[in-house]
Structure formats: structure tokens, C-alpha cells
Motif scaffolding. Structure first.
Motif, mmCIF file in Angstrom:
data_model
loop_
_atom_site.group_PDB
_atom_site.id
_atom_site.type_symbol
_atom_site.label_atom_id
_atom_site.label_comp_id
_atom_site.label_asym_id
_atom_site.label_seq_id
_atom_site.Cartn_x
_atom_site.Cartn_y
_atom_site.Cartn_z
ATOM 1 N N GLU A 240 0.828 -1.210 0.000
ATOM 2 C CA GLU A 240 0.000 0.000 0.000
ATOM 3 C C GLU A 240 0.860 1.257 0.000
ATOM 4 O O GLU A 240 0.527 2.252 -0.656
ATOM 5 C CB GLU A 240 -0.935 -0.009 1.212
ATOM 6 C CG GLU A 240 -2.032 -1.074 1.105
ATOM 7 C CD GLU A 240 -2.985 -1.033 2.286
ATOM 8 O OE1 GLU A 240 -2.666 -0.354 3.291
ATOM 9 O OE2 GLU A 240 -4.035 -1.679 2.210
ATOM 10 N N GLY A 241 1.968 1.216 0.743
ATOM 11 C CA GLY A 241 2.861 2.370 0.768
ATOM 12 C C GLY A 241 3.442 2.646 -0.604
ATOM 13 O O GLY A 241 3.461 3.800 -1.075
ATOM 14 N N ILE A 242 3.908 1.594 -1.276
ATOM 15 C CA ILE A 242 4.478 1.757 -2.612
ATOM 16 C C ILE A 242 3.401 2.223 -3.589
ATOM 17 O O ILE A 242 3.660 3.083 -4.449
ATOM 18 C CB ILE A 242 5.110 0.437 -3.092
ATOM 19 C CG1 ILE A 242 6.320 0.089 -2.222
ATOM 20 C CG2 ILE A 242 5.520 0.534 -4.559
ATOM 21 C CD1 ILE A 242 6.942 -1.252 -2.547
ATOM 22 N N ARG A 243 2.192 1.659 -3.454
ATOM 23 C CA ARG A 243 1.090 2.068 -4.336
ATOM 24 C C ARG A 243 0.810 3.561 -4.190
ATOM 25 O O ARG A 243 0.593 4.263 -5.188
ATOM 26 C CB ARG A 243 -0.172 1.266 -4.017
ATOM 27 C CG ARG A 243 -1.385 1.686 -4.846
ATOM 28 C CD ARG A 243 -2.586 0.805 -4.572
ATOM 29 N NE ARG A 243 -2.921 0.763 -3.157
ATOM 30 C CZ ARG A 243 -3.574 1.726 -2.510
ATOM 31 N NH1 ARG A 243 -3.955 2.831 -3.156
ATOM 32 N NH2 ARG A 243 -3.846 1.613 -1.220
ATOM 33 N N ILE A 244 0.823 4.064 -2.961
ATOM 34 C CA ILE A 244 0.576 5.494 -2.733
ATOM 35 C C ILE A 244 1.653 6.333 -3.416
ATOM 36 O O ILE A 244 1.360 7.326 -4.097
ATOM 37 C CB ILE A 244 0.533 5.799 -1.223
ATOM 38 C CG1 ILE A 244 -0.734 5.184 -0.609
ATOM 39 C CG2 ILE A 244 0.559 7.309 -0.975
ATOM 40 C CD1 ILE A 244 -0.770 5.260 0.907
ATOM 41 N N TYR A 245 2.927 5.946 -3.248
ATOM 42 C CA TYR A 245 4.019 6.702 -3.883
ATOM 43 C C TYR A 245 3.823 6.758 -5.398
ATOM 44 O O TYR A 245 3.985 7.809 -6.027
ATOM 45 C CB TYR A 245 5.375 6.041 -3.613
ATOM 46 C CG TYR A 245 5.733 5.841 -2.167
ATOM 47 C CD1 TYR A 245 5.247 6.690 -1.169
ATOM 48 C CD2 TYR A 245 6.576 4.800 -1.787
ATOM 49 C CE1 TYR A 245 5.580 6.494 0.162
ATOM 50 C CE2 TYR A 245 6.917 4.604 -0.456
ATOM 51 C CZ TYR A 245 6.418 5.450 0.508
ATOM 52 O OH TYR A 245 6.765 5.251 1.815
#
Length: 234
Positions: free
Chosen positions: A19-24
């Protein structure tokens, strides 16, 4: 291709990391797909086109190394490997099976995005390069290989290559900047399983350098990546 049309697959068993990578990535206007393991990643790739994969190494079931090895049998999509371990063995294993780059957790969003942009730029550039290659001509930094006429010119000087040497140069020039292990080169050129092939490939690499390099001991074109393999400099 427009950034908003670019599809990136994030493969990690940790939901929070995905999810963190998706947000970036979505903040930078990329399309993002997710998979929690290697098996899911292979299914996604079969169902739709993906332009880059961010792949964790340590996952249950089919891990990142195994998944990358399977992907590389049919697909040249760029793969960025992730690992929580800062160990050379992980990096070497990932690159040897066909990963294009490597990033150790934890990493900053800016570093991740910089790697992604660089890999996509190379990937889409190679798409144009492959188009030229299909017409029979490969050109790179003063090297010109005619795959139809089986001739090579280095800085306007024609060079005579053996059949095997030509195949090695063609393989490396078709993927500039990509590191090929000795096993990769042997299996691609000799078209048989690699077994104690280090010396065979090394001898051919040395002969190629003697023909194309002005100073074989300080090669300009055909570079070694110590502990991993060889590449043709971009």
C-alpha cells in the motif's frame, strides 16, 4: 508512452509495504497492480500487460527469485528486486536470474521513484531499439552490427567475428546495459544447459575484446560486472 498509461505491478507479502508503494506510485500518476506472492504475480502478468515489476525476494510459496526466473522465460519486463537484507548474496541471486535492479528496505520514496523512472526510460528506449534490431541493424556507442549480413563495424573499422563471437555480441548489444551471467550467455548462444562453462565463455569474451576494444585491459564496450557477468555498455 504516457506516465498515466504505465502499469506497475507491486509484489510483496506485506500488505502495508504494498500500500505504501502504491501510494508513492499513484501520486506520481502511475497505474498500480498488486500481488501478495509469486503465484499471484504470474497470474496478473498472463492476464494483462505490465511495464515494470517491483518484486520482493522473501515471500511464502513462490518467492521473488523463483518468480523472476519464471517470468524471464517469456517476458523481458524490467524487474526491481526488494529485500529486507543488505546482503550481496541476495543481490547477486536476483540479478543472476534476470532482475534489472535492486533496492534494500527500508528505502525512501524519492529513491524508489528515481529507480522506477530510470528503469522505465531504459525499457521504453529498448522498445525502439528492438524495432531497429528487427530490421537487422544494431548500433551502440560506435558499434554497428548487421545481423543479416553478419558483419560488424567498430568506429568505422570492419571487424571479423567467428559465428559464436557474433552470437555473443548480438545477445549483449540487443540488451544494452543488461548484465548477463556466464550461464545466461552459454545457454543462449550454445543452446544447451550450462555446465562448467565459465572458461568457455571467458575465452570467447577475451577474444571479442581483442577485436573490438582499443585497449582490451580497459574495455570501453564489453564490461564485466564482477561476480555477476558481462554487459555491453550503453
Amino acid at each position: 508512452m504516457k506516465k498515466e498509461e504505465t502499469v506497475i505491478l507491486v509484489v510483496d507479502d506485506d500488505k502495508e509495504i504494498r500500500e505504501g508503494i502504491r501510494i508513492y506510485l499513484t501520486q506520481d500518476e502511475y497505474q498500480v497492480l498488486e500481488a501478495s506472492n509469486g503465484e499471484e504475480a504470474l497470474k496478473v502478468i498472463k492476464e494483462q500487460e505490465v511495464h515494470l515489476i517491483i518484486m520482493d525476494i522473501m515471500m511464502p510459496g513462490l518467492d521473488g527469485i523463483q518468480a523472476t526466473r519464471s517470468i524471464r522465460k517469456t517476458n523481458n519486463v524490467p524487474i526491481l528486486m526488494l529485500s529486507a537484507k543488505n546482503e550481496d548474496i541476495d543481490k547477486i541471486s536476483g540479478l543472476q536470474v534476470g532482475a534489472d535492479d535492486y533496492l534494500t528496505k527500508p528505502f525512501s520514496p524519492m529513491e524508489l521513484l528515481a529507480r522506477v523512472k530510470s528503469m522505465l526510460r531504459r525499457y521504453f528506449t529498448l522498445g525502439e531499439f528492438d524495432k531497429v534490431a528487427s530490421e537487422g541493424i544494431l548500433e551502440l556507442n560506435g558499434l554497428r552490427l548487421d545481423t543479416h549480413a553478419k558483419t560488424m563495424v567498430v568506429d568505422e573499422r570492419e571487424v571479423s567475428l567467428t559465428k559464436t563471437e557474433f552470437k555473443i555480441v548480438e545477445l549483449l548489444m540487443s540488451h544494452p546495459g543488461r548484465v548477463f551471467s556466464i550461464d545466461d550467455i552459454y545457454e543462449s548462444v550454445w543452446e544447451e544447459p550450462s555446465f562448467n562453462s565459465d572458461n568457455t565463455v571467458s575465452v570467447h569474451i577475451r577474444k571479442i575484446r581483442e577485436k573490438i576494444e582499443s585497449n582490451p585491459k580497459q574495455p570501453k564496450y564489453l564490461k564485466v560486472v564482477w561476480g555477476i557477468g558481462y554487459k555491453m555498455e550503453k
